[in-house]
Motif scaffolding. Structure first.
Motif, PDB file in Angstrom:
ATOM      1  N   UNK A 204       0.808  -1.214   0.000  1.00 15.54           N
ATOM      2  CA  UNK A 204       0.000   0.000   0.000  1.00 15.54           C
ATOM      3  C   UNK A 204       0.840   1.262   0.000  1.00 15.54           C
ATOM      4  N   UNK A 205       2.037   1.191   0.574  1.00 17.75           N
ATOM      5  CA  UNK A 205       2.850   2.399   0.588  1.00 17.75           C
ATOM      6  C   UNK A 205       3.407   2.713  -0.796  1.00 17.75           C
ATOM      7  N   UNK A 206       3.775   1.670  -1.540  1.00 17.84           N
ATOM      8  CA  UNK A 206       4.379   1.908  -2.854  1.00 17.84           C
ATOM      9  C   UNK A 206       3.335   2.043  -3.948  1.00 17.84           C
ATOM     10  N   UNK A 207       2.271   1.232  -3.875  1.00 19.42           N
ATOM     11  CA  UNK A 207       1.332   1.191  -4.990  1.00 19.42           C
ATOM     12  C   UNK A 207       0.103   2.049  -4.754  1.00 19.42           C
ATOM     13  N   UNK A 208      -0.056   2.567  -3.542  1.00 23.74           N
ATOM     14  CA  UNK A 208      -1.251   3.360  -3.255  1.00 23.74           C
ATOM     15  C   UNK A 208      -2.405   2.469  -2.829  1.00 23.74           C
ATOM     16  N   UNK A 209      -3.515   3.117  -2.430  1.00 24.32           N
ATOM     17  CA  UNK A 209      -4.632   2.384  -1.831  1.00 24.32           C
ATOM     18  C   UNK A 209      -5.236   1.360  -2.799  1.00 24.32           C
ATOM     19  N   UNK A 210      -5.574   1.806  -4.015  1.00 21.03           N
ATOM     20  CA  UNK A 210      -6.369   0.962  -4.913  1.00 21.03           C
ATOM     21  C   UNK A 210      -5.511  -0.163  -5.528  1.00 21.03           C
TER      22      UNK A 210
ATOM     23  N   UNK B  69       5.080  -0.921  -9.674  1.00 22.28           N
ATOM     24  CA  UNK B  69       4.834   0.523  -9.591  1.00 22.28           C
ATOM     25  C   UNK B  69       5.398   1.246 -10.811  1.00 22.28           C
ATOM     26  N   UNK B  70       6.614   0.866 -11.241  1.00 22.69           N
ATOM     27  CA  UNK B  70       7.211   1.504 -12.410  1.00 22.69           C
ATOM     28  C   UNK B  70       6.409   1.201 -13.666  1.00 22.69           C
TER      29      UNK B  70
ATOM     30  N   UNK C 137       3.186   0.655 -13.711  1.00 20.98           N
ATOM     31  CA  UNK C 137       1.901   1.343 -13.639  1.00 20.98           C
ATOM     32  C   UNK C 137       2.036   2.846 -13.820  1.00 20.98           C
ATOM     33  N   UNK C 138       3.255   3.381 -13.607  1.00 22.37           N
ATOM     34  CA  UNK C 138       3.428   4.835 -13.629  1.00 22.37           C
ATOM     35  C   UNK C 138       3.055   5.399 -14.990  1.00 22.37           C
ATOM     36  N   UNK C 139       2.482   6.589 -14.976  1.00 17.31           N
ATOM     37  CA  UNK C 139       2.098   7.227 -16.233  1.00 17.31           C
ATOM     38  C   UNK C 139       3.340   7.651 -16.998  1.00 17.31           C
ATOM     39  N   UNK C 140       3.237   7.574 -18.318  1.00 15.35           N
ATOM     40  CA  UNK C 140       4.343   8.046 -19.144  1.00 15.35           C
ATOM     41  C   UNK C 140       4.463   9.554 -18.975  1.00 15.35           C
ATOM     42  N   UNK C 141       5.724  10.010 -18.894  1.00 13.67           N
ATOM     43  CA  UNK C 141       5.892  11.443 -18.682  1.00 13.67           C
ATOM     44  C   UNK C 141       6.882  12.015 -19.661  1.00 13.67           C
TER      45      UNK C 141
END
Lengths: 192, 78
Positions: A12-18, A185-186, A188-192
Motif C-alpha cells: 500500500x505504501x508503494x502502490x497506493x490504496x487501490x 509501480x514503475x 503502472x506509472x504514467x508516461x511522462x
C-alpha cells in the motif's frame, strides 16, 4: 503483524490504496513463501534453505516478471513496451544507445538479479555456517589439546551468524517483495 | 630452492581473489547509501519511513553486483 509488513509497508505504501489492494495477495504470498523457505536454513534438522537451490528463486522471479508486464500492459494497452523501450523526451539519435540499454536493464537484468540476489545470499549464508561449524569440529575433535581452544571462538561466531541468518532471511524476503512492488509501480506509472 | 619459488607457490582458485575485488565496489556503495540515509533522517526525522524503503531498494540494487561476483565462480567452474 507478520502479514502487515508486506501488506501495509510494501504494497500500500508503494502502490497506493487501490492498486495496493489489487496486488496485496501476490506480494504477501511472495513474502511469506520466501521467508518460510529462507528460515528453513537455520531450523535444526532441516538446515538448508529452499531458496538456496536455484529452482525456487527462478519460479518466483518468473512470477514477478509476468506480474509487472501484466500490470503494465493492462494499464497502458499497446503503449507499455513502447514507453519502456523508447522513453519519450529523448533526442532521436540517442535511441540507438538508450533502447538496448533499457531492454537489457528492464527485461533481462531485473529477473536475473532477483534470482541471483536471493540464491547467492542463501548459499553464502549456508557456506559461512558450514565453515564455522566444521572449523569448530576440527579444532575440538581433530586438533585437540591447546590450539583446540580456538574452537570456542569459531563456535561463538557460528552462533552469531546463525542469528545473523534470521535477519538475512527476513531482509531478503522483504527485499524480494519490495522489488516486485517497485517493478509493478514503475510499470503502472504514467508516461511522462 | 630459491625464495621466489616458495613465495609464488599459491595453489587454489584465482576466482576467490576475483570475489575479493568484486566486493570492494558494492561495499563502498552500500556504505554511501546507508550513510546518506542516516544523514537525511537526522535532517528530517518525519520522513524516516519512506527513506528506509528507498534505502533498502538502493542496497538491493548495489548488493546485486557483489552477488554476481560470487556467482561468477559457479558460472566459470561449471
Amino acid at each position: 503483524m507478520g502479514i502487515n509488513i508486506p501488506r501495509l509497508n510494501v504494497a500500500q505504501e508503494l502502490l497506493g490504496e487501490k492498486d495496493g489492494k489489487r496486488f496485496t495477495p501476490l506480494i504477501t504470498t511472495i513474502f511469506a513463501l520466501v521467508f518460510g523457505m529462507n528460515i528453513m536454513g537455520i531450523v535444526p534438522g532441516l538446515q538448508i534453505a529452499g531458496t538456496s537451490v536455484i529452482g525456487l528463486p527462478i519460479v518466483l522471479a518468473i512470477v514477478s516478471y509476468v506480474a509487472f508486464i501484466y500490470a503494465g500492459v493492462k494499464k497502458h494497452p499497446g503503449a507499455f513496451f513502447k514507453n519502456a523501450l523508447v522513453p519519450p523526451g529523448v533526442p532521436w539519435p540517442f535511441y540507438i544507445i538508450v533502447t538496448p540499454i533499457e531492454f537489457v536493464s528492464t527485461f533481462v537484468l531485473r529477473p536475473v538479479t532477483l534470482v541471483l540476489r536471493l540464491t547467492m545470499n542463501m548459499i553464502v549464508g549456508h557456506l559461512l555456517l558450514v565453515l564455522f561449524f566444521t572449523a569448530t569440529s576440527f579444532f575440538f575433535f581433530t586438533l585437540g589439546s591447546w590450539p583446540g581452544v580456538l574452537g570456542v571462538g569459531t563456535l561463538l561466531f557460528g552462533f552469531a551468524f546463525t542469528l545473523f541468518e534470521i535477519l538475512v532471511a527476513i531482509l531478503q524476503a522483504y527485499v524480494f517483495a519490495l522489488l516486485t512492488a517497485v517493478y509493478i509501480q514503475l510499470a503502472l506509472a504514467d508516461a511522462h | 630452492m630459491d625464495a621466489t619459488s616458495v613465495l609464488a607457490a599459491v595453489s587454489g582458485n584465482i576466482a576467490t581473489v576475483g570475489y575479493g575485488l568484486a566486493a570492494i565496489g558494492p561495499a563502498i556503495g552500500v556504505g554511501i547509501v546507508v550513510g546518506k540515509t542516516i544523514e537525511s533522517v537526522a535532517r528530517q526525522p518525519e520522513l524516516q519511513g519512506r527513506l528506509t524503503t528507498l534505502m533498502y531498494i538502493g542496497i538491493a540494487f548495489t548488493e546485486a553486483l557483489a552477488l554476481i561476483g560470487i556467482a561468477t565462480y559457479y558460472i566459470f567452474t561449471a
